[in-house]
Every structure is written in C-alpha cells, then in structure tokens.
Design a protein around this motif. Structure first.
Motif, PDB file in Angstrom:
ATOM      1  N   ASP A 153       0.858  -1.192   0.000  1.00  0.00           N
ATOM      2  CA  ASP A 153       0.000   0.000   0.000  1.00  0.00           C
ATOM      3  C   ASP A 153       0.893   1.241   0.000  1.00  0.00           C
ATOM      4  OD1 ASP A 153      -2.363   1.430  -0.002  1.00  0.00           O
ATOM      5  OD2 ASP A 153      -2.627   1.351   2.169  1.00  0.00           O
ATOM      6  N   ALA A 154       1.802   1.265  -0.950  1.00  0.00           N
ATOM      7  CA  ALA A 154       2.882   2.249  -0.955  1.00  0.00           C
ATOM      8  C   ALA A 154       2.409   3.694  -1.035  1.00  0.00           C
ATOM      9  CB  ALA A 154       3.839   1.955  -2.109  1.00  0.00           C
ATOM     10  N   THR A 155       1.503   3.995  -1.943  1.00  0.00           N
ATOM     11  CA  THR A 155       1.089   5.384  -2.135  1.00  0.00           C
ATOM     12  C   THR A 155       0.403   5.939  -0.895  1.00  0.00           C
ATOM     13  OG1 THR A 155       0.864   5.066  -4.526  1.00  0.00           O
ATOM     14  CG2 THR A 155      -0.286   6.944  -3.551  1.00  0.00           C
ATOM     15  N   ASP A 156      -0.553   5.182  -0.366  1.00  0.00           N
ATOM     16  CA  ASP A 156      -1.260   5.640   0.836  1.00  0.00           C
ATOM     17  C   ASP A 156      -0.311   5.784   2.022  1.00  0.00           C
ATOM     18  OD1 ASP A 156      -3.778   5.761  -0.359  1.00  0.00           O
ATOM     19  OD2 ASP A 156      -4.260   3.692   0.128  1.00  0.00           O
ATOM     20  N   CYS A 157       0.500   4.760   2.253  1.00  0.00           N
ATOM     21  CA  CYS A 157       1.389   4.793   3.415  1.00  0.00           C
ATOM     22  C   CYS A 157       2.471   5.858   3.254  1.00  0.00           C
ATOM     23  CB  CYS A 157       2.013   3.416   3.641  1.00  0.00           C
ATOM     24  SG  CYS A 157       0.803   2.136   4.067  1.00  0.00           S
ATOM     25  N   GLY A 158       2.961   6.022   2.014  1.00  0.00           N
ATOM     26  CA  GLY A 158       3.955   7.058   1.768  1.00  0.00           C
ATOM     27  C   GLY A 158       3.401   8.444   2.029  1.00  0.00           C
ATOM     28  N   ALA A 159       2.153   8.670   1.607  1.00  0.00           N
ATOM     29  CA  ALA A 159       1.522   9.971   1.818  1.00  0.00           C
ATOM     30  C   ALA A 159       1.286  10.230   3.304  1.00  0.00           C
ATOM     31  CB  ALA A 159       0.202  10.035   1.052  1.00  0.00           C
ATOM     32  N   GLN A 160       0.811   9.217   4.008  1.00  0.00           N
ATOM     33  CA  GLN A 160       0.567   9.374   5.439  1.00  0.00           C
ATOM     34  C   GLN A 160       1.877   9.549   6.211  1.00  0.00           C
ATOM     35  OE1 GLN A 160      -2.217   9.892   6.809  1.00  0.00           O
ATOM     36  NE2 GLN A 160      -3.765   9.126   5.407  1.00  0.00           N
ATOM     37  N   PHE A 161       2.907   8.861   5.758  1.00  0.00           N
ATOM     38  CA  PHE A 161       4.227   8.997   6.378  1.00  0.00           C
ATOM     39  C   PHE A 161       4.744  10.425   6.198  1.00  0.00           C
ATOM     40  CE2 PHE A 161       8.841   8.709   6.507  1.00  0.00           C
ATOM     41  CZ  PHE A 161       9.090   7.824   7.546  1.00  0.00           C
ATOM     42  N   ALA A 162       4.593  10.953   4.993  1.00  0.00           N
ATOM     43  CA  ALA A 162       5.061  12.315   4.702  1.00  0.00           C
ATOM     44  C   ALA A 162       4.315  13.351   5.536  1.00  0.00           C
ATOM     45  CB  ALA A 162       4.893  12.610   3.212  1.00  0.00           C
ATOM     46  N   ARG A 163       3.051  13.073   5.858  1.00  0.00           N
ATOM     47  CA  ARG A 163       2.248  13.997   6.674  1.00  0.00           C
ATOM     48  C   ARG A 163       2.491  13.808   8.165  1.00  0.00           C
ATOM     49  NH1 ARG A 163      -2.221  11.856   3.310  1.00  0.00           N
ATOM     50  NH2 ARG A 163      -2.435  13.205   1.471  1.00  0.00           N
ATOM     51  N   GLY A 164       3.276  12.810   8.522  1.00  0.00           N
ATOM     52  CA  GLY A 164       3.513  12.537   9.935  1.00  0.00           C
ATOM     53  C   GLY A 164       2.374  11.804  10.605  1.00  0.00           C
ATOM     54  N   GLN A 165       1.498  11.180   9.794  1.00  0.00           N
ATOM     55  CA  GLN A 165       0.338  10.483  10.335  1.00  0.00           C
ATOM     56  C   GLN A 165       0.601   9.001  10.606  1.00  0.00           C
ATOM     57  OE1 GLN A 165      -2.776  12.121  11.181  1.00  0.00           O
ATOM     58  NE2 GLN A 165      -1.144  13.639  11.074  1.00  0.00           N
ATOM     59  N   VAL A 166       1.703   8.473  10.093  1.00  0.00           N
ATOM     60  CA  VAL A 166       2.124   7.116  10.439  1.00  0.00           C
ATOM     61  C   VAL A 166       3.630   7.112  10.644  1.00  0.00           C
ATOM     62  CG1 VAL A 166       0.241   5.996   9.167  1.00  0.00           C
ATOM     63  CG2 VAL A 166       2.463   6.316   8.044  1.00  0.00           C
ATOM     64  N   GLN A 167       4.082   6.170  11.446  1.00  0.00           N
ATOM     65  CA  GLN A 167       5.503   5.950  11.680  1.00  0.00           C
ATOM     66  C   GLN A 167       5.782   4.459  11.543  1.00  0.00           C
ATOM     67  OE1 GLN A 167       7.061   7.794  15.361  1.00  0.00           O
ATOM     68  NE2 GLN A 167       4.998   8.613  15.651  1.00  0.00           N
ATOM     69  N   LEU A 168       7.036   4.129  11.299  1.00  0.00           N
ATOM     70  CA  LEU A 168       7.428   2.727  11.246  1.00  0.00           C
ATOM     71  C   LEU A 168       7.463   2.177  12.668  1.00  0.00           C
ATOM     72  CD1 LEU A 168       8.364   0.592   9.156  1.00  0.00           C
ATOM     73  CD2 LEU A 168      10.703   1.206   9.754  1.00  0.00           C
ATOM     74  N   TRP A 169       6.779   1.064  12.883  1.00  0.00           N
ATOM     75  CA  TRP A 169       6.728   0.454  14.215  1.00  0.00           C
ATOM     76  C   TRP A 169       8.075  -0.169  14.551  1.00  0.00           C
ATOM     77  CZ3 TRP A 169       6.670  -4.655  16.332  1.00  0.00           C
ATOM     78  CH2 TRP A 169       6.160  -4.740  17.633  1.00  0.00           C
ATOM     79  N   ASP A 170       8.614   0.187  15.710  1.00  0.00           N
ATOM     80  CA  ASP A 170       9.919  -0.305  16.143  1.00  0.00           C
ATOM     81  C   ASP A 170       9.716  -1.267  17.307  1.00  0.00           C
ATOM     82  OD1 ASP A 170      12.427  -0.699  17.347  1.00  0.00           O
ATOM     83  OD2 ASP A 170      13.136   1.285  16.750  1.00  0.00           O
ATOM     84  N   PRO A 171       9.961  -2.562  17.121  1.00  0.00           N
ATOM     85  CA  PRO A 171       9.717  -3.528  18.198  1.00  0.00           C
ATOM     86  C   PRO A 171      10.570  -3.286  19.434  1.00  0.00           C
ATOM     87  CG  PRO A 171      10.917  -4.548  16.385  1.00  0.00           C
ATOM     88  CD  PRO A 171      10.457  -3.213  15.899  1.00  0.00           C
ATOM     89  N   ASN A 172      11.762  -2.720  19.253  1.00  0.00           N
ATOM     90  CA  ASN A 172      12.620  -2.457  20.403  1.00  0.00           C
ATOM     91  C   ASN A 172      12.039  -1.349  21.278  1.00  0.00           C
ATOM     92  OD1 ASN A 172      14.846  -4.292  19.640  1.00  0.00           O
ATOM     93  ND2 ASN A 172      15.060  -2.899  17.918  1.00  0.00           N
TER      94      ASN A 172
END
Length: 228
Positions: free
Chosen positions: A143-162
């Motif tokens: 879901d690259a386009t949606d996730c990329g757009a949300q990432f650019a807006r600061g609405q999603v982040q990469l989940w870090d298990p640590n």
C-alpha cells in the motif's frame, strides 16, 4: 527471505569495523527466539530488530524473534546489529521497479494490496492515526502510495519492536474482556498490540475484547504496544 544484495568486500569491512567500534549488546544477552519463520536458515537475518549487510532487505513484524540461527550467527560475525545500535544511518537497498521509497530509507513497496488508493495506510509495519481500521499481514509492503503519503504527513511511523518492548508494561494495561469473536484462540486480536503473538488480521473492533490471549502473549513477551 531471498533477495539479491550486492556489497563489495571493502564496504563490508568498513561497515563491520564501524559496527564493532560502537557499544554492542553481547550476543549472550540477546534473546534471538526460535527458527519458526518461513525464511529461517536461509543465511539472512529476517528479524526486524536488526539491520546491516547480513539482514534481509524486507524484514517484517511477523518474523520478530523467529530467525534465531541466522540472526545469532550473523550478529556474532558482526554482519548485523541492533537497529538502536547502528553505527550509522542504515538505508535499505533501493526498491525494484517503480516502488515508492521514503526519504528515511523506508521501503514502502508497491500498490498491489487489496486497498490501495483509499487514503489509509494498510501496511501493518506502520502505526499512527493514518492507519486503516483493519490491517493484514498480506498487505505488508503493498500500500505504498497511501502509506507514503501518510508517512510524509507525519500520520504514520514505522513500528519499532525495540521501542515498543521498552514501552510495554503488561501489568499497567487494561486488557478488557473476552467478548471478541476470536477470543481464547491462542492469538492476540486486540488492535492495540503488535508482535509475533498477534493474529495475522487485526481489527479495531477487537480492542479490549481478547483479554486472556493478549495478557498471556504480553506476559510471554510476544506482543507489545502498537502505539507507544
């Protein structure tokens, strides 16, 4: 997880030397888990806690602590390191074709999933207010386009298990009850959690509705908070 990785001997030496110069957690202090990943024993580390020339180019949450032999061998050889202890910013190899890539080096993948172009991020590697109400491991990297757009807006982040592991205090969590459709099936279905103990499909409708499964998985160190 098969992929092609080209790295010169000089680059490998430089990377490993840089890693060894950092303070590294001893291998004996790490829990590498087991070898239940579909990609275990393929010579690459598929555990998303690690990065480096020995790591797979696409590490996903479902492989957390499930590629023990590969990851321990590569860690002891200095070919991978904990992301939190990386000697320098680690960039994933560039994606093939027209795949979208974030400025920070996050490989978003493509738009071949079931819900591309709907404005919500369906890739469960991410978390945040820009996520869809249901996420499926089948949509990871799709879901690259949606996730990329949300990432650019600061609405999603990469989940870090640590980071998630450190932020998760099981005794302080209200797990709710067992009123969900999938309660007591041995998997945590509560949307608030992520990790190897969760279901492959997570729905917001199941928040606080799978208490027994999620509490057990949390206490066993198999699920951590999605939002931290």
């Amino acid at each position: 997880m098969p992929h092609h990785r080209i790295l010169t001997a000089a680059a490998l030496v430089a990377l490993c030397s840089a890693a060894s110069a950092q303070t590294r957690t001893p291998a004996s202090a790490l829990d590498f888990g087991n070898d239940t990943s579909a990609w275990a024993n393929d010579g690459e580390c598929d555990d998303p806690r690690f990065a480096g020339p020995g790591a797979s180019s696409l590490n996903v949450i479902v492989d957390l602590m499930k590629d023990a032999t590969d990851c321990q061998t590569l860690y002891e050889a200095g070919e991978i390191w904990l992301i939190a202890e990386a000697p320098a910013p680690v960039k994933a190899p560039p994606p093939a074709g027209n795949a979208v890539q974030a400025p920070a080096g996050v490989v978003f993948g493509d738009d071949s999933g079931g819900w591309p172009g709907d404005g919500e991020c369906d890739d469960r590697r991410f978390f945040g207010p820009g996520m869809a109400r249901s996420v499926d491991t089948a949509n990871i990297g799709k879901d690259a386009t949606d996730c990329g757009a949300q990432f650019a807006r600061g609405q999603v982040q990469l989940w870090d298990p640590n980071v998630a592991r450190a932020a998760t205090q099981c005794t302080a969590i209200n797990f709710g009850d067992d009123s969900g459709q999938w309660s007591n099936d041995g998997e945590c279905d509560d949307w608030r959690f992520e990790g190897p103990g969760t279901s492959s499909i997570m729905l917001m409708d199941d928040i606080m509705n799978d208490a027994t499964d999620c509490r057990a998985a949390c206490n066993a160190g198999r699920v951590f908070l999605r939002d931290y």
